[in-house]
Design a protein around this motif. Structure first.
Motif, mmCIF file in Angstrom:
data_model
loop_
_atom_site.group_PDB
_atom_site.id
_atom_site.type_symbol
_atom_site.label_atom_id
_atom_site.label_comp_id
_atom_site.label_asym_id
_atom_site.label_seq_id
_atom_site.Cartn_x
_atom_site.Cartn_y
_atom_site.Cartn_z
ATOM 1 N N GLN A 126 0.831 -1.199 0.000
ATOM 2 C CA GLN A 126 0.000 0.000 0.000
ATOM 3 C C GLN A 126 0.867 1.251 0.000
ATOM 4 O OE1 GLN A 126 -3.074 0.080 -0.534
ATOM 5 N NE2 GLN A 126 -3.922 2.011 0.194
ATOM 6 N N ASN A 160 -6.629 11.010 3.219
ATOM 7 C CA ASN A 160 -7.055 10.156 4.315
ATOM 8 C C ASN A 160 -8.271 10.796 4.975
ATOM 9 O OD1 ASN A 160 -7.092 9.213 7.235
ATOM 10 N ND2 ASN A 160 -5.526 7.850 6.387
ATOM 11 N N GLN A 213 -3.267 2.503 5.225
ATOM 12 C CA GLN A 213 -4.201 1.462 4.803
ATOM 13 C C GLN A 213 -5.650 1.915 4.936
ATOM 14 O OE1 GLN A 213 -2.439 -2.025 7.136
ATOM 15 N NE2 GLN A 213 -2.724 -2.942 5.113
ATOM 16 N N ARG A 214 -5.845 3.089 5.522
ATOM 17 C CA ARG A 214 -7.190 3.664 5.623
ATOM 18 C C ARG A 214 -7.286 4.910 4.737
ATOM 19 N NH1 ARG A 214 -9.726 4.254 11.344
ATOM 20 N NH2 ARG A 214 -8.103 5.798 11.746
ATOM 21 N N TYR A 267 -7.499 7.083 0.928
ATOM 22 C CA TYR A 267 -8.328 7.030 -0.279
ATOM 23 C C TYR A 267 -7.501 7.512 -1.464
ATOM 24 C CZ TYR A 267 -9.143 12.099 0.495
ATOM 25 O OH TYR A 267 -8.997 13.446 0.698
ATOM 26 N N ASP A 304 -12.472 5.178 -1.173
ATOM 27 C CA ASP A 304 -12.281 5.106 0.273
ATOM 28 C C ASP A 304 -11.838 3.698 0.667
ATOM 29 O OD1 ASP A 304 -13.020 7.715 0.629
ATOM 30 O OD2 ASP A 304 -14.989 7.290 1.493
ATOM 31 N N SER A 305 -11.349 3.586 1.896
ATOM 32 C CA SER A 305 -10.877 2.276 2.362
ATOM 33 C C SER A 305 -12.001 1.249 2.413
ATOM 34 C CB SER A 305 -10.231 2.414 3.745
ATOM 35 O OG SER A 305 -11.130 3.013 4.674
ATOM 36 N N PRO A 358 -12.623 0.642 -1.928
ATOM 37 C CA PRO A 358 -11.368 1.084 -2.544
ATOM 38 C C PRO A 358 -11.296 0.809 -4.041
ATOM 39 C CG PRO A 358 -11.048 -1.002 -1.435
ATOM 40 C CD PRO A 358 -12.463 -0.572 -1.131
#
Length: 472
Positions: free
Chosen positions: A45, A112, A274-275, A277, A413-414, A417
């Motif tokens: 990521q 984010n 990892q969260r 966008y 978004d997470s 995704p």
């Protein structure tokens, strides 16, 4: 001495406060951080985020004001760090500055939602400059980038910026400074000092600049990178910061509250990148929910004649509803106008980079449709922030039809995704026009294997390559 005036705390009280425990924990974490101990998914990521940032920088660097800015920077003397996509190398601080500016100019840099901002582009330019000048390995660069992203994103999530403050140029400075300090081998005390010094070098970024289309706004992220480098220079030279400057700056000056527990919540087990966008619409993230619904309706109902639209009603959350001006003055203002963004998406089929350029701004069909868009806040939508970013659309047509749609999240978004292939596709869309397919492939491969390289010189050489238009 007793002070009765509200808001003024005696120095004896302030100075008795201990160094914050979260900062000591963060310094231990950063000093002992090892890329080798990360899950492969985190590393993958991080490379995608880095790739996305480079694509945004290279494409943004082709704008006329960026070309002019690079030429002015070069008058101070060229250096050894690439101005990405400009075909020139600059001093490290100047390169970090112009790369940060370029990366936000097209409004396509990743972000984010929990930080409510864009951590990656606030960190990567400074980290690239530091790694190259310090002859650090690709793994060192990637690790420092992850750390810088992590602390910047957490600082953004831990505070509530004042409604008049733009997030660009604020807490991102902390991420740039931490990445720089880590790359220069800072120990725990120096890492803490870098955080405390950098927090006080944030830009007083006005939110109104983006609404007016004041393009100085695009420089805020550049200053975060430059100031992050300066923060470490100060610390390495013996300067000191406040013992708890994040609380000072983000608890009462730029923001209205700071939650220190957020800084260490699941630290080392949950990585903020990892969260994140990724963006495909070339506009402010706050417009994306409405644009996603518009694209869905366009696909579902085939051709929708803009001239046959009587009215478009948008219900969304407060920050998106603020973007209600239907008369943007330039490309930047258009990207922060929800009515214009919707109108140009419907007329052109997508919110692409060209859909916000002067030709679109001058298009009577787009202008007319934008004036038929009304925007209002739905408090229930606002209450769902930051985990959800809702929007509801109602399109009333002259033939009597009423088209409706709603979304609770944004694509990218997470929780919804884009796939890694979709992120790579975006990278090539941005970089092939700059360098051509063969060179873009080489940049992609260099970033994909960055953790295996002994140095960053090869990547810098690729990023320093001139754009095709300049090469002819």
């Amino acid at each position: 001495m007793t002070i009765v005036t509200p808001g003024i705390v005696p120095a004896s009280v302030l100075l008795a406060e201990p160094r914050p425990a979260w900062l000591e924990e963060w310094a231990r974490f950063a000093a002992s951080f090892s890329l080798d101990r990360l899950e492969p998914e985190v590393v993958a990521q991080a490379k995608l985020v880095m790739l996305d940032c480079v694509g945004a920088m290279a494409a943004g660097m082709q704008e006329p004001e960026l070309s002019a800015l690079v030429r002015r920077m070069a008058r101070r003397g060229e250096g050894n760090v690439a101005a990405v996509g400009a075909g020139i190398r600059l001093r490290g601080d100047d390169a970090a500055f112009v790369n940060g500016v370029a990366g936000t100019t097209l409004e396509l840099d990743e972000g984010n939602q929990f930080a409510r901002g864009h951590p990656g582009i606030h960190v990567l330019p400074a980290a690239l400059a530091t790694a190259l000048e310090g002859r650090r390995s690709g793994a060192d660069l990637l690790g420092a980038f992850i750390l810088g992203y992590e602390i910047g994103a957490r600082a953004g999530a831990a505070c509530r910026l004042r409604p008049t403050v733009h997030p660009h140029g604020t807490w991102g400075t902390i991420g740039a400074a931490l990445a720089t300090a880590r790359l220069e081998g800072a120990d725990e005390p120096a890492l803490m000092e870098a955080v405390n010094v950098s927090a006080t070098l944030s830009v007083a970024a006005s939110l109104r600049s983006m609404l007016e289309g004041a393009t100085v706004r695009n420089s805020f992220c550049g200053f975060s990178n430059r100031n992050g480098l300066a923060a470490w220079d100060l610390v390495a030279s013996g300067f000191t910061g406040e013992s708890d400057s994040l609380r000072s700056v983000y608890g009462s000056i730029l923001a209205e509250g700071f939650q220190p527990e957020v800084m260490v919540e699941q630290l080392g087990s949950r990585y903020e990148l990892q969260r994140n966008y990724f963006k495909r619409h070339a506009a402010c993230r706050y417009t994306h929910a409405a644009l996603d619904v518009a694209r869905m309706l366009l696909a579902k109902h085939a051709a929708i004649d803009p001239a046959g639209i009587v009215e478009i009603e948008v219900e969304t959350y407060a920050h998106a509803a603020q973007l209600d001006s239907a008369e943007p003055s330039n490309m930047l203002a258009a990207k922060f106008s929800l009515p214009f963004a919707l109108a140009t998406t419907i007329v052109h089929g997508e919110a692409s980079v060209p859909a916000f350029r002067q030709a679109a701004l001058d298009d009577p069909a787009v202008r007319s449709l934008a004036r038929r868009v009304t925007v209002r806040e739905n408090p229930a939508h606002t209450a769902l922030l930051p985990a959800k970013r809702p929007a509801s659309l109602t399109i009333r047509l002259a033939d009597g039809r009423v088209l409706t749609g709603e979304t609770m999240t944004n694509r990218g978004d997470s929780v919804d995704p884009y796939t890694p292939d979709e992120v790579r596709e975006k990278f090539f869309e941005l970089t092939v026009p700059v360098w051509g397919q063969i060179h873009a492939d080489k940049v992609h491969a260099a970033i994909d294997t960055i953790d295996l390289t002994e140095g960053t010189e090869a990547l810098d050489a690729l990023l320093a390559s001139p754009p095709r238009a300049a090469a002819r």
